[in-house]
Design a protein around this motif. Structure first.
Motif, PDB file in Angstrom:
ATOM      1  N   THR A  78     -41.022 -30.208  16.832  1.00 38.65           N
ATOM      2  CA  THR A  78     -40.378 -28.841  16.452  1.00 38.65           C
ATOM      3  C   THR A  78     -41.200 -28.222  15.269  1.00 38.65           C
ATOM      4  N   VAL A  79     -42.124 -28.975  14.392  1.00 37.18           N
ATOM      5  CA  VAL A  79     -42.917 -28.471  13.986  1.00 37.18           C
ATOM      6  C   VAL A  79     -44.096 -27.925  14.177  1.00 37.18           C
ATOM      7  N   ASP A  80     -44.899 -28.592  15.390  1.00 37.30           N
ATOM      8  CA  ASP A  80     -45.571 -28.147  16.217  1.00 37.30           C
ATOM      9  C   ASP A  80     -45.730 -26.864  16.694  1.00 37.30           C
ATOM     10  N   THR A  81     -44.319 -26.545  17.299  1.00 41.37           N
ATOM     11  CA  THR A  81     -44.063 -25.272  17.903  1.00 41.37           C
ATOM     12  C   THR A  81     -43.496 -24.304  16.949  1.00 41.37           C
ATOM     13  N   GLY A  82     -43.386 -24.406  15.691  1.00 40.54           N
ATOM     14  CA  GLY A  82     -42.782 -23.503  14.791  1.00 40.54           C
ATOM     15  C   GLY A  82     -41.285 -23.469  14.744  1.00 40.54           C
ATOM     16  N   GLY A 135     -41.330 -25.761  25.136  1.00 42.61           N
ATOM     17  CA  GLY A 135     -42.357 -25.408  25.648  1.00 42.61           C
ATOM     18  C   GLY A 135     -43.514 -26.548  25.465  1.00 42.61           C
ATOM     19  N   VAL A 136     -43.091 -27.641  25.032  1.00 38.29           N
ATOM     20  CA  VAL A 136     -44.311 -28.551  24.716  1.00 38.29           C
ATOM     21  C   VAL A 136     -44.651 -29.455  26.048  1.00 38.29           C
ATOM     22  N   SER A 137     -46.015 -29.386  26.334  1.00 38.19           N
ATOM     23  CA  SER A 137     -46.510 -29.833  27.630  1.00 38.19           C
ATOM     24  C   SER A 137     -46.651 -31.411  27.148  1.00 38.19           C
ATOM     25  N   LEU A 185     -47.095 -36.162  23.913  1.00 39.33           N
ATOM     26  CA  LEU A 185     -48.169 -37.618  23.838  1.00 39.33           C
ATOM     27  C   LEU A 185     -48.912 -37.704  22.439  1.00 39.33           C
ATOM     28  N   ARG A 186     -49.425 -36.571  22.319  1.00 39.27           N
ATOM     29  CA  ARG A 186     -50.244 -36.657  21.010  1.00 39.27           C
ATOM     30  C   ARG A 186     -49.462 -36.641  19.924  1.00 39.27           C
ATOM     31  N   ALA A 187     -48.355 -35.837  19.965  1.00 36.30           N
ATOM     32  CA  ALA A 187     -47.256 -35.987  18.817  1.00 36.30           C
ATOM     33  C   ALA A 187     -46.784 -37.424  18.586  1.00 36.30           C
ATOM     34  N   GLY A 240     -48.416 -40.058  19.130  1.00 35.77           N
ATOM     35  CA  GLY A 240     -49.442 -40.773  18.608  1.00 35.77           C
ATOM     36  C   GLY A 240     -49.661 -40.583  17.277  1.00 35.77           C
ATOM     37  N   ARG A 241     -49.456 -39.438  16.674  1.00 27.95           N
ATOM     38  CA  ARG A 241     -49.475 -39.068  15.490  1.00 27.95           C
ATOM     39  C   ARG A 241     -48.072 -39.525  14.706  1.00 27.95           C
ATOM     40  N   THR A 242     -47.174 -39.605  15.180  1.00 23.82           N
ATOM     41  CA  THR A 242     -45.935 -40.254  14.654  1.00 23.82           C
ATOM     42  C   THR A 242     -46.082 -41.634  14.227  1.00 23.82           C
ATOM     43  N   LEU A 243     -46.604 -42.129  15.245  1.00 24.36           N
ATOM     44  CA  LEU A 243     -46.980 -43.772  14.817  1.00 24.36           C
ATOM     45  C   LEU A 243     -47.931 -44.058  13.778  1.00 24.36           C
ATOM     46  N   ARG A 244     -48.728 -43.080  13.632  1.00 21.88           N
ATOM     47  CA  ARG A 244     -49.844 -43.343  12.658  1.00 21.88           C
ATOM     48  C   ARG A 244     -49.278 -42.902  11.212  1.00 21.88           C
ATOM     49  N   GLN A 245     -48.255 -41.999  11.461  1.00 20.09           N
ATOM     50  CA  GLN A 245     -47.464 -41.351  10.272  1.00 20.09           C
ATOM     51  C   GLN A 245     -46.455 -42.555   9.831  1.00 20.09           C
ATOM     52  N   LEU A 246     -46.125 -43.357  10.417  1.00 15.92           N
ATOM     53  CA  LEU A 246     -45.023 -44.402  10.163  1.00 15.92           C
ATOM     54  C   LEU A 246     -45.428 -45.672  10.102  1.00 15.92           C
ATOM     55  N   VAL A 247     -46.816 -45.888  10.385  1.00 12.90           N
ATOM     56  CA  VAL A 247     -47.604 -47.195  10.264  1.00 12.90           C
ATOM     57  C   VAL A 247     -47.143 -48.224   9.079  1.00 12.90           C
TER      58      VAL A 247
END
Length: 549
Positions: free
Chosen positions: A93-97, A385-387, A392-394, A396-403
Motif C-alpha cells: 500500500t505504501v508502494d502504490t501510494g 494494481g501491483v504486478s 515479490l520484491r515487496a 523480499g524487502r519485508t523479510l529484510r526489514q524484519l530480519v
C-alpha cells in the motif's frame, strides 16, 4: 524421556523458583535497564534458560536443545508468519501510494491524533485481535498510526497499550476455549466471567491512549470520545460474552465502539490546541511540528471515491477472508490438511508422569492467521494494481526489514519452550499457588507472567489454567473466577512480551530500540495489573462476589 521435576533445589519450591525466574530477570534487565538490543538480550536469556534446565533441573542437554528448536519453529509459524504477511500488505500500500490516500481519508474523519489513536489503536486493533490474534493488531495498527504521522515510538506504544482489553477474547475466543479445555469448565461460564473483568479495563484504556498522545491536556480536551469509546466497548463486550456469543465478543464490541465514536464526531468536535493535522510523511521521519503542505493540500482537495475505496480495500479484504474462513464448512475443509505431530526426538512428561503437550507441533498451514493474511495479500495485489514481480520484491524487502525481529521472536519463543519443557515455568506457578487465600491477588499475576513469557494469552491459559483451578480448589476460592483471572491478568502482559515488542519495533522501523518501547509501556502494564489484582480479590470476597456467575 524427560520427566519434569518442579523442586530440584533441595526439594524446595521457593529455592527452585529463584533459579527458575533467572532467565526472565536477565531478559528484562538486559532489555529495560541496560538497553541491550532485543535479539542479543533474548539469545543471552535463552542460553541462561538452557543452562538452568540442564544444571539445576535434571533435563538432558539434547532435550533442552530440541525444546528450544521447537519454540523457535513455533515463533516463526504461526506467529512471525502473521507479522511478515501483515507488513507485506502494508508495504504494497505504501508502494502504490494508497496508504497516503488512507491517512488523508482518516484525517477527514478527524484530523486530531488523539481521536485517531482511539479509532485505530483501540477499535481497529480490537477487530484485528478478534480475527487474527497473536501479533496481528500490533503489526497493522502501529504501521497505520505511523502513516498518519505518529512518531515511531509513540505508534508502537499506542498499539501495545491498546492491545489489552480485547486479548482475552482474541482470535474468535481461542484463549477462552483453550482455557475451557485444560480446566474442564464450561466455555460460557469462563467467557461470562472474563466479560465481567476486562470491560472495566476497556473503559480506562482509551483515556490512557489519549494521555499517551497529548498528556493531561489531551485527556481534558478529548475525554468525551475516549469515555464513549470505552463504555461502548465495555457494554458490548459484557452483553455479547454473557448473553450472545463468546467467539463474537470482540468483533461486536470493536465495531460498536468505533460506530459510537463516529456518531459522536458528527455532533461534537474536540478543542484543538494545536495537536491536529498530523501532516507528515510516513516512515520519512516527520513530526507534528513539521507539517507537509502537500498533504494538507490533499486533505483540502479529497482523493476520488475510487481511490479511497482502494485504500480501504486491503483491510476490508482481510476482514472478509478471516470471517469467511471461520464459517464452519469452510473451516472444516481448510482444517483437513492440518497436521499435529510430536517434535522429533523430544519426549517430555509432566511432573505427574503424563505426556506433556509441550512437544506437540500443530502445522495448520491453511487455517493459520498468517496464511489467511497471505491469501489476503494475494487478493490485495491486483486490487491495488501491483504486478506479481512487484509484489515479490515487496515481500523480499519485508523479510529484510524484519530480519532482526524474526531472530528476536524465535529466540524468545525458544526461551519460553525451554522454560516450559524443563519445568521452570511450572515451578514458578506452583510456588505462587501456595499462597492460600491470598492467591486471589496473585492469580492475575500468574497469567501476566505466562503471557510475558510466551506472548500469548492462549499459551498462558494452556500453561496455567489447570494450576489456577487446582490452587483455587485448595484455597477454597471459586474455580471459574481463578481460571478467568488467568486470562484477564494475562492480557496485561502482552504489551511487555519481548515477542510483541519485537513485532512493534519491526513494524515501525525501531529494530534495536525494543528497550525504549519496553520502558514506555512497562509502567502501564504494572498499573493495569495492580487494578486487575484488586478487582479479582474483591470478586473473591463478599464485596464483589455478586459479579461471579
Amino acid at each position: 524421556m524427560y520427566r519434569q521435576v518442579l523442586d530440584p533445589v533441595s526439594d524446595s519450591l521457593g529455592l527452585s523458583a529463584i533459579f527458575a525466574a533467572l532467565p526472565l530477570v536477565i531478559l528484562f534487565l538486559l532489555l529495560g535497564v541496560l538497553r541491550i538490543t532485543a535479539w542479543v538480550s533474548a539469545l543471552i536469556a535463552l542460553v541462561a534458560s538452557v543452562v538452568i534446565a540442564t544444571v539445576v533441573y535434571p533435563m538432558p542437554v539434547g532435550q533442552a536443545v530440541l525444546s528450544a528448536t521447537l519454540g523457535a519453529a513455533f515463533g516463526f509459524f504461526p506467529i512471525l508468519w502473521i507479522v511478515i504477511n501483515a507488513i507485506w500488505i502494508y508495504n504494497m500500500t505504501v508502494d502504490t501510494g494508497h496508504f497516503d490516500v488512507l491517512r488523508r481519508s482518516f484525517s477527514r474523519v478527524s484530523d486530531d491524533q488523539r481521536i485517531q489513536a482511539i479509532i485505530i489503536a483501540f477499535c481497529f486493533g480490537a477487530l484485528m485481535e478478534a480475527l487474527g490474534g497473536f501479533g496481528t493488531p500490533v503489526a497493522i495498527s502501529s504501521v497505520m498510526l505511523l502513516a498518519l504521522g505518529f512518531t515511531p515510538l509513540r505508534a508502537a506504544a499506542l498499539a501495545l497499550v491498546a492491545n489489552t482489553a480485547p486479548v482475552a477474547f482474541g482470535a474468535l475466543a481461542v484463549p477462552i476455549t483453550t482455557l475451557s479445555t485444560v480446566t474442564g469448565l464450561p466455555v460460557h461460564d469462563l467467557g461470562s466471567m472474563v466479560g465481567r473483568q476486562t470491560p472495566i479495563l476497556a473503559v480506562i484504556v482509551p483515556v490512557v491512549l489519549v494521555g499517551i498522545v497529548d498528556g493531561w491536556r489531551g485527556v481534558r480536551q478529548t475525554w468525551l470520545p475516549a469515555v464513549v469509546c470505552g463504555l461502548a466497548f465495555a457494554v458490548a463486550q459484557y452483553v455479547t460474552s454473557n448473553y450472545i456469543s463468546v467467539p463474537l465478543t470482540d468483533i461486536i464490541a470493536s465495531l460498536f465502539s468505533a460506530g459510537a465514536v463516529v456518531v459522536l464526531l458528527r455532533v461534537w468536535h474536540p478543542v484543538t490546541s494545536g495537536l491536529v493535522v498530523p501532516a507528515v510523511r510516513p516512515v520519512a521521519g516527520g513530526s507534528v511540528d513539521n507539517p507537509d503542505p502537500a498533504f494538507q493540500k490533499r486533505v483540502a482537495h479529497p482523493d476520488s471515491r475510487k481511490e479511497e475505496l482502494r485504500s480501504y480495500a486491503p483491510y476490508l479484504i482481510i476482514i472478509v477472508i478471516f470471517i469467511v474462513a471461520q464459517i464452519h464448512p469452510i473451516l472444516h475443509a481448510l482444517d483437513t490438511v492440518t497436521r499435529s505431530f510430536n517434535w522429533p526426538g523430544l519426549h517430555i512428561e509432566n511432573a505427574a508422569g503424563k505426556p506433556s503437550t509441550v512437544s506437540v507441533f500443530k502445522f495448520n498451514w491453511l487455517t493459520a492467521a498468517g496464511s489467511l493474511m497471505f491469501i489476503s495479500g494475494l487478493v490485495t495485489a491486483p486490487v491495488l494494481g501491483v504486478s506479481p514481480i512487484r509484489a515479490l520484491r515487496a515481500y523480499g524487502r519485508t523479510l529484510r526489514q524484519l530480519v532482526w525481529a524474526i531472530i528476536t521472536v524465535m529466540a524468545v519463543l525458544a526461551l519460553a519452550y525451554v522454560m516450559n519443557a524443563s519445568g521452570q515455568t511450572a515451578t514458578l506457578g506452583n510456588w505462587m499457588a501456595g499462597a492460600g487465600g491470598a492467591f486471589a491477588i496473585l492469580s492475575p499475576i500468574l497469567g501476566w507472567l505466562g503471557v510475558a513469557v510466551t506472548g500469548s494469552d492462549t499459551s498462558s491459559n494452556s500453561l496455567f489454567g489447570a494450576l489456577q483451578v487446582a490452587a483455587g480448589t485448595k484455597a477454597g476460592l471459586n474455580t471459574t473466577l481463578m481460571a478467568a483471572a488467568n486470562s484477564s491478568g494475562g492480557v496485561l502482559g502482552k504489551m511487555i512480551s519481548p515477542q510483541n515488542l519485537a513485532i512493534a519495533a519491526g513494524a515501525v522501523g525501531l529494530v534495536g530500540k525494543e528497550g525504549d518501547i519496553f520502558r514506555r509501556v512497562f509502567g502501564w502494564s504494572l498499573a493495569f495489573l495492580a487494578g486487575m489484582c484488586l478487582l479479582v480479590y474483591l470478586q473473591s470476597t463478599p464485596v464483589l462476589d455478586w459479579m461471579v456467575p
